[in-house]
Design an enzyme around this catalytic site. Structure first.
Site, PDB file in Angstrom:
ATOM      1  N   ARG A  20       2.820   5.213   6.362  1.00  0.00           N
ATOM      2  CA  ARG A  20       3.297   4.540   7.579  1.00  0.00           C
ATOM      3  C   ARG A  20       3.924   3.183   7.287  1.00  0.00           C
ATOM      4  O   ARG A  20       4.505   2.565   8.179  1.00  0.00           O
ATOM      5  CB  ARG A  20       2.124   4.335   8.546  1.00  0.00           C
TER       6      ARG A  20
ATOM      7  N   HIS B 177      -2.255  -3.882   5.116  1.00  0.00           N
ATOM      8  CA  HIS B 177      -2.005  -3.461   6.502  1.00  0.00           C
ATOM      9  C   HIS B 177      -3.320  -3.103   7.182  1.00  0.00           C
ATOM     10  O   HIS B 177      -4.258  -2.607   6.539  1.00  0.00           O
ATOM     11  CB  HIS B 177      -1.030  -2.279   6.551  1.00  0.00           C
TER      12      HIS B 177
ATOM     13  N   ASP C 289       0.391   3.814   1.693  1.00  0.00           N
ATOM     14  CA  ASP C 289       0.297   4.458   3.012  1.00  0.00           C
ATOM     15  C   ASP C 289       1.677   4.871   3.523  1.00  0.00           C
ATOM     16  O   ASP C 289       2.618   4.076   3.506  1.00  0.00           O
ATOM     17  CB  ASP C 289      -0.353   3.479   4.003  1.00  0.00           C
TER      18      ASP C 289
ATOM     19  N   CYS D 296      -6.168   0.356   7.132  1.00  0.00           N
ATOM     20  CA  CYS D 296      -5.943   0.834   5.763  1.00  0.00           C
ATOM     21  C   CYS D 296      -7.051   1.802   5.362  1.00  0.00           C
ATOM     22  O   CYS D 296      -8.233   1.425   5.314  1.00  0.00           O
ATOM     23  CB  CYS D 296      -5.898  -0.343   4.787  1.00  0.00           C
TER      24      CYS D 296
ATOM     25  N   CYS E 147       0.838  -1.195   0.000  1.00  0.00           N
ATOM     26  CA  CYS E 147       0.000   0.000   0.000  1.00  0.00           C
ATOM     27  C   CYS E 147       0.875   1.248   0.000  1.00  0.00           C
ATOM     28  O   CYS E 147       1.977   1.254   0.543  1.00  0.00           O
ATOM     29  CB  CYS E 147      -0.907  -0.007   1.231  1.00  0.00           C
TER      30      CYS E 147
END
Length: 208
Positions: free
Chosen positions: A45, A97, A43, A100, A41
Site C-alpha cells: 500500500r 507507516h 507493504d 504496519c 516498508c
C-alpha cells in the site's frame, strides 16, 4: 491478478510518457542523480515515488519489512553506501507507516520462523522504549507510537554508519524520519533531532 494485464499497462504507460515527451526514455537512459535515498516498508500500500509525488530518477529506493536499517543486512548497507558515497544523495529518509503488519507481528508471541530474527529488531525498539509504550492503554495508539519509535531507532542506526557520518561532515547530509498515514495519505515529518542524536552517540559510535 491477470499478469498479461501488467504488460498491457506497460504499453499504455510507454505511450502516455512518449506523448508528453518524445525523448523521455532517451533521457532516462542517460543515468540518475537523485537527491534523496528513501528507506521504506515493502507493504504493497506504500509506494515511495507516488506518495512523495516524485518520478523516475528523483529518488533512490530501498524497501524491506518494517523499514529496518540493520548493520548486518548486506543489502541495506550496500544500498546506503552506494547512495551516499557514489550517488552523493544529500538526504536520507526512513519512512514507516501506520498499520504496519511487520511492527504488529513483532509484538505477537507466535513463532514466525525465518521472520523471527528480523522482527526481533523491532522488539528491541519496544524494549528500549518499554516505559513509554506500556503507559499507552489504547492498543492501536500503542502500535502507532511503536511505528514512530521504530523509525527513530532506524535513523539512529543510519547515523551510526561510517558513510553517513562522513557525508554529514563533508557536505551536511541530512537524515529524516517520516511516517505515512495510510488512513489519510498524509506524510508526517517526525522532526527527529539528528544533530542531538549524533552528539549523544559520538563517544561510542564515532568513526573517522
Amino acid at each position: 491478478m491477470n499478469i498479461d494485464k501488467v504488460f498491457e499497462n506497460n504499453k499504455k504507460w510507454i505511450t502516455d510518457k512518449l506523448s508528453g515527451d518524445k525523448e523521455y526514455f532517451e533521457e532516462l537512459g542517460k543515468g540518475q542523480s537523485p537527491e534523496l535515498l528513501y528507506i521504506g516498508c515493502s507493504d504493497s500500500r506504500v509506494t515511495a515515488e507516488d506518495l512523495m509525488g516524485l518520478g523516475p530518477g528523483e529518488v533512490f529506493v530501498h524497501r524491506n519489512i518494517a523499514n529496518m536499517v540493520i548493520s548486518i543486512d548486506l543489502n541495506a548497507m550496500s544500498v546506503i553506501n552506494y547512495a551516499v558515497e557514489h550517488l552523493k544523495v544529500n538526504h536520507v529518509v526512513v519512512c514507516g507507516h501506520y498499520a504496519c503488519g511487520g511492527v504488529k507481528a513483532a509484538m505477537q508471541s507466535a513463532d514466525l520462523g525465518i521472520l523471527n530474527p528480523w522482527l526481533r529488531n523491532i522488539r528491541d525498539v519496544y524494549r528500549i522504549h518499554k516505559k513509554e509504550l506500556n503507559a499507552i492503554e489504547d492498543e492501536d495508539k500503542k502500535y502507532d507510537r511503536l511505528v514512530e519509535l521504530n523509525v527513530q531507532e532506524q535513523c539512529v542506526n543510519l547515523i551510526k554508519t561510517a558513510a553517513v557520518q562522513k557525508a554529514y561532515r563533508d557536505r551536511n547530509l541530512k537524515v529524516h524520519g517520516w511516517v505515512f498515514d495510510v488512513h489519510t495519505g498524509r506524510l508526517i515529518d517526525l522532526k527527529i533531532d539528528f544533530e542531538g542524536i549524533l552528539k549523544n552517540i559520538m563517544e561510542i559510535y564515532h568513526l573517522d
